[in-house]
Each structure stands twice: as structure tokens, then as C-alpha cells.
Design an enzyme around this catalytic site. Structure first.
Site, PDB file in Angstrom:
ATOM      1  N   GLY A   1       0.786  -1.224   0.000  1.00 21.81           N
ATOM      2  CA  GLY A   1       0.000   0.000   0.000  1.00 21.81           C
ATOM      3  C   GLY A   1       0.812   1.266   0.000  1.00 21.81           C
ATOM      4  O   GLY A   1       0.279   2.346  -0.213  1.00 21.81           O
TER       5      GLY A   1
ATOM      6  N   CYS B   1     -27.412 -10.429 -16.356  1.00 25.03           N
ATOM      7  CA  CYS B   1     -26.822 -10.099 -17.652  1.00 25.03           C
ATOM      8  C   CYS B   1     -27.758 -10.551 -18.770  1.00 25.03           C
ATOM      9  O   CYS B   1     -28.251 -11.676 -18.775  1.00 25.03           O
ATOM     10  CB  CYS B   1     -25.463 -10.771 -17.800  1.00 25.03           C
TER      11      CYS B   1
ATOM     12  N   CYS C   1     -22.686  -7.976 -18.907  1.00 27.23           N
ATOM     13  CA  CYS C   1     -21.418  -8.108 -18.192  1.00 27.23           C
ATOM     14  C   CYS C   1     -20.382  -7.152 -18.768  1.00 27.23           C
ATOM     15  O   CYS C   1     -20.230  -7.055 -19.982  1.00 27.23           O
ATOM     16  CB  CYS C   1     -20.858  -9.517 -18.349  1.00 27.23           C
TER      17      CYS C   1
ATOM     18  N   CYS D   1     -18.307 -13.274 -19.764  1.00 28.12           N
ATOM     19  CA  CYS D   1     -19.611 -13.382 -20.421  1.00 28.12           C
ATOM     20  C   CYS D   1     -19.553 -14.452 -21.524  1.00 28.12           C
ATOM     21  O   CYS D   1     -20.418 -15.322 -21.596  1.00 28.12           O
ATOM     22  CB  CYS D   1     -20.005 -12.030 -20.997  1.00 28.12           C
TER      23      CYS D   1
END
Lengths: 307, 258
Positions: free
Chosen positions: A45, A254, A279, A285
Site C-alpha cells: 500500500g 446479464c 457483463c 460473459c
């Protein structure tokens, strides 16, 4: 013109690069970037400054992510590039072709087959594994930037873990909208120490960073910062006790693959207000459609039609 | 008042290049006491205040502060982390211009809650309640808790700034011309409010002002500064009624009567 020709030449004979080094950057630069990456991995981080190079495309188009990719890519890698979840948009296509030309590595659109994935604005829906690296393109790495304009001050705030002001922003969200309305680039605490901006991914993707098996690298070219989330690192979104972190929900599944667990884009279809939800992760997808899932607007699936 | 001072400043020195802003300033502040610092513009009043609040590095001297726990800490030698923590908890700073002390892009509630959130307040309902309570305490209409500071009047901005500082119940509040630039009736109400808050919360206050009227009303004790030096100190009434130093005499005689 010469430049154009040499690009094409290197593309044809990748591995035997007369004019360009493997993966575009020179070895010294790659070494410098790798050092920054190692430091970033050691301090999850933390934003490590690095000497960002000029890349053959403008700032804001993924120069940071490309430099990180160039520094870690090897000839055995399989590269996937995503832009807003799609493999076939301009940015994704250009960057993928760039690395094809400059390295000659194999590329793929399948998340599972890739060893190295460069992404803009999405984390793939398919869970990542330990032998994969996810590289994010980051526009503004500093999570405190819009709250505190001075770099000297934000560094001090990171140093002393003074992150209260970030909650002030979330407080403001709730008092104005009744809920935390920050929808992308959601602020997270990494490993319980550093406040991090997870690049403009939707907050739907934020929980995927938590304890992810893959190494996640973040590159900001214009701002000259690299940071990282090593595998299996705790990533916690900020929230309030009485307003816990929540991800987006959609009224439909979707329209193409009937998925209810993926991030959906809303597409306006005509002037009468009809719309479809689909999607944003094209690979996910397609995979579902191949596996026999059909949404309410899907054409009957034929083998080879997706390609 | 107790026997031990809350704050001891010893030979504090601060210069900007050849310009000396504070020359060996020494004074003590007791709990619950209001100390006024008066003097003309450029006499080093605000610099002194900024040095005390660790906003400016000090050249030489000591600022000994007695912590709530009873230990004493020298703010000149203390770590950055400790100083910043103190400034957010046991100290408060009210700026002359509210826009310097407030987050102008955030609502009044967020401004009041900021210190609490910095100290780990993570319950929205509690933070909001604290904001509403403090709005009331500084005589602001609580229903404006979601308004941005820029839509408030100058007097209300100043109240908001005070509320934002007092929310962590500090022991010392530094005020730099808190009533400067306000019209007299608003100024009078604000002075009343400050007087009440000082009593209710047993605050020690250092108030910098060039307005002797404000000093007379608020301060228990006065310190007169000129060219970075303290030329005279004493009880407010004594000092204003019977000024000893030539400069203080000039200052007192310069006040316009009505």
C-alpha cells in the site's frame, strides 16, 4: 516513418530486436522499476516513487501500468489486457499489440490462461491464482489528494497514519445522499497500515483485492508512483459502523449470459428508454455463454460465433 | 486555579532572517485562565501564537505543556506525531479568517466531526449527534448542520470554527483575532459566547487581539507586545487603567471613545 517501419520490423522478428530492447524499456530502467516494485511489495500500500519514463502514448492512457508490465514481463508470459472489463476496446487492443510487437509473447483473452494481466478500471470476474500478476493503470495514486493538496502534508499523514479526514468525505457522502455514494476508486486500508486508492475500479471489485492469491501491482506513470498488494494481503474498505461497506446491485441479470454475480454495464438501446444490462467482463460473459447460459437477449449460441 | 501552570513558555525566540518576530518571550498560563496578547500589527503576536501551536518551528526556547495525565512535555523537543496529536485533542486553534480554519467544501456537520473521526470515531449516528449538540452549544440552528460553511455569515463561520475545535474538549484554545472583521453586534454576541464557553468548559485561552475592548472583556491577564518583545504584563484592569510602559500608555490613549 522510420519509427513506424522499425515498429513493424520488431514485430515480425520479436526476440531478434535490432532497434528496441525486449519490452521496449532498456534494462537499466527495468531494473529501476523492479527495485521500486520490490519495495512496494515489501510495504503493502505504500507509494514508491520511481523515475517514470516517456512511453509512446500519452499520460493517462496507461503509461504507468505499461511500465510495470514491461518490467515484469518475460518471454514465457501470456498477456491479457483489459480496458473497462473488455478485451476488444481501443486501449486494450493497442496496449496488447504494443507488447506483442515489443516482446513477441503470447496473448490471450482468457483470464485463466493469462499469467500477466494489465487492466484499466476492472478486476476480472474469474478468480485469479497464485501464478498470475494483475497490473493496474492508476491515474491519481494519492487517496488524500482531493482533501489535502500539499504533497509534503499527505506524506506526513501517511507517515503518521492520520487518515481521519478520509472518513470526513464518507460522512459527507452519507449526509448528502443518505448512503456512501463513493462508487469507484473506493478508499481501502491495506494490511492495516496504509490508506490506498485502488485505481478507478468500481467498488464492486474492491472486495476482490482482499486476500487475493495473485500479486497486484499498481503503476501511475504521470504521478511517478508504484504500489502493490502482495498475495493474500488484507484489504479493508473504509466505512462506518452503522453504514457498512456495500457493493452495487442491479435490478436484472446479464442480458447475454444471465450472470447475477458480475459487474453489469447499463446500455441504452433506443430513445424510448429501453435498456439492457450486460457483463462488463467480456471474457467472463463469453465463457458463460459457451457453457450454455443464456440471458433474455442472447442470440442462440453457435460455436465460433464469439470469435 | 491551581498552583501548577498549564503552559510555561521560556525565552521563546523566533526570527525570519534578520527580522526578529519574538525576542525571548517568557510567560505562564494557568488552567482556566484567559490571557490576552495585545500590540500593534507586526509586533509578533500571531507569530508567537503560531509557534505555540507548533505551526512554525521555534529558533530557541522551551514550551512546556502539562498533559492531562500530569506529565510535562516540551513542545519544542516533542516528536511531530505527538505534537500533531496534541493539537488535535488537547489544543484548539481558532483562526482570524474562518476559511483558514474550516473545510469550506464540507458541511458544518463534517467540520465538527473531523476531529472525532481523526480520533477513531466510526459511528455515523454518534458523529451526527455530536455535531447537532455542538451546533446548539455555539448557538447555531441545528437544522443547518448539512449546510456548507460558505453559506454561513461571518459570525456563524466563527462559531462553527469554535465548535469544531471544542468537540474534543481541549484544555487550551488559541485564538487569533477571533472577532476581527465582524460588525459590532455580532462581535458582542460572539464575545458573550466565548465567555460562556470558557466558563462552562474551564478553558485556558490565549487570545491575540489588537482591540483593547475585546481584551478588557475577555482577558484576565494581558501581555503587551512590541517589536517582538513583551513590554508589559499584568492583570487586565490594572494594566489598562494604569499603564506603566510608554508604549502601553500610547496604546491605551489611542482607543477611540464613543
Amino acid at each position: 516513418m522510420t519509427l513506424q517501419r522499425s515498429f513493424t520490423a520488431t514485430a515480425r522478428q520479436a526476440g531478434d530486436l535490432a532497434d528496441y530492447n525486449f519490452a521496449f524499456l532498456d534494462e537499466q530502467t527495468k531494473r529501476m522499476i523492479r527495485r521500486a516494485i520490490l519495495k512496494a511489495v515489501a510495504i503493502p500500500g505504500y507509494q514508491v516513487p520511481f523515475g517514470s519514463r516517456e512511453m509512446p502514448l500519452p499520460y493517462g492512457w496507461g503509461t504507468g501500468g505499461m511500465q510495470v508490465t514491461a518490467a515484469v514481463i518475460g518471454s514465457g508470459d501470456v498477456l491479457k489486457v483489459i480496458d473497462q472489463g473488455a478485451d476488444d476496446t481501443t486501449n486494450a487492443v493497442s496496449i496488447r499489440r504494443f507488447f506483442q510487437r515489443m516482446t513477441g509473447v503470447a496473448t490471450t483473452e482468457k483470464t485463466r490462461e493469462a499469467t500477466l494481466i494489465q487492466t484499466r478500471h476492472r478486476v476480472p470476474e474469474t478468480p485469479l491464482s497464485e501464478n498470475q500478476i494483475l497490473v493496474y493503470q492508476v491515474p491519481i495514486p494519492e487517496p488524500l489528494r482531493w482533501l489535502e493538496p500539499r504533497e509534503s502534508e499527505t506524506r506526513k499523514m501517511h507517515g503518521l497514519s492520520e487518515y481521519g479526514v478520509m472518513h470526513v468525505k464518507l460522512y459527507e457522502d452519507i449526509s448528502r445522499h443518505g448512503h456512501i455514494s463513493t462508487a469507484y476508486d473506493y478508499p481501502v486500508m491495506v494490511n492495516g497500515r496504509y490508506l490506498m486508492r485502488c485505481s478507478p475500479i468500481p467498488k464492486f471489485d474492491t472486495p476482490k483485492l482482499h486476500m487475493n492469491a495473485a500479486l497486484q501491482l499498481f503503476g501511475a506513470g504521470r504521478e511517478k508512483r508504484i504500489y502493490a498488494v502482495p498475495p493474500y494481503t488484507e484489504v479493508k474498505p473504509l466505512d462506518f459502523e452503522d453504514h457498512p461497506f456495500q457493493i452495487e446491485r442491479w435490478p436484472q441479470t446479464c442480458a447475454l449470459c444471465d450472470a447475477s454475480d458480475s459487474f453489469l454495464d447499463e446500455v441504452i438501446l433506443d430513445d424510448a428508454g429501453s435498456r439492457m444490462f450486460v457483463c462488463s467482463d467480456t471474457d467472463y460473459c463469453h465463457g458463460r455463454q459457451q457453457a450454455g447460459h443464456h440471458g433474455r437477449m442472447a442470440a442462440p449460441y453457435r460455436e465460433g460465433a464469439a470469435e | 486555579m491551581t498552583d501548577i501552570p498549564l503552559l510555561e513558555v521560556e525565552k521563546l525566540r523566533k526570527s525570519f532572517g534578520r527580522q526578529i518576530a519574538c525576542r525571548d518571550v517568557t510567560f505562564e498560563l494557568w488552567p482556566g485562565e484567559v490571557l490576552g496578547i495585545v500590540g500593534e500589527s507586526g509586533s509578533g503576536k500571531s507569530t508567537l501564537l503560531n509557534c505555540l501551536a507548533s505551526r512554525l518551528p521555534v529558533d530557541a526556547g522551551a514550551i512546556r505543556y502539562r498533559l492531562a495525565g500530569g506529565d510535562s512535555v516540551d513542545l519544542v523537543a516533542a516528536s511531530e506525531a505527538q505534537k500533531r496529536h496534541l493539537m488535535r485533542t488537547e489544543w484548539g486553534f481558532v483562526q482570524q479568517h474562518a476559511r483558514d480554519g474550516l473545510r469550506m467544501d464540507f458541511s458544518a456537520g463534517a467540520n465538527i466531526g473531523e476531529r472525532l473521526m481523526a480520533l477513531g470515531g466510526r459511528h455515523y449516528g454518534d458523529l451526527r449527534q455530536a455535531a447537532l449538540d455542538w451546533m446548539t452549544a455555539v448557538e447555531m440552528p441545528p437544522d443547518r448542520v448539512d449546510d456548507l460553511p460558505r453559506v454561513f455569515s461571518g459570525g456563524m463561520q466563527q462559531r462553527l470554527q469554535i465548535a469544531r475545535n471544542l468537540v474534543t474538549r481541549p484544555r487550551i484554545v488559541l485564538m487569533d483575532e477571533p472577532t476581527g472583521g465582524l460588525d459590532v453586534s455580532v462581535q458582542a454576541r460572539l464575545l458573550d459566547l466565548i465567555r460562556r464557553l470558557v466558563q462552562d468548559y474551564h478553558l485556558a485561552v490565549i487570545i491575540v487581539t489588537h482591540d483593547l475592548g475585546v481584551a478588557r472583556l475577555l482577558a484576565d491577564r494581558l501581555m503587551v507586545m512590541r517589536h517582538g518583545e513583551v513590554v508589559e504584563t499584568g492583570l487586565t484592569d490594572q494594566l489598562l487603567d494604569d499603564p506603566q510602559h510608554a508604549y502601553t500608555q500610547l496604546l491605551v490613549s489611542s482607543v477611540l471613545g464613543v
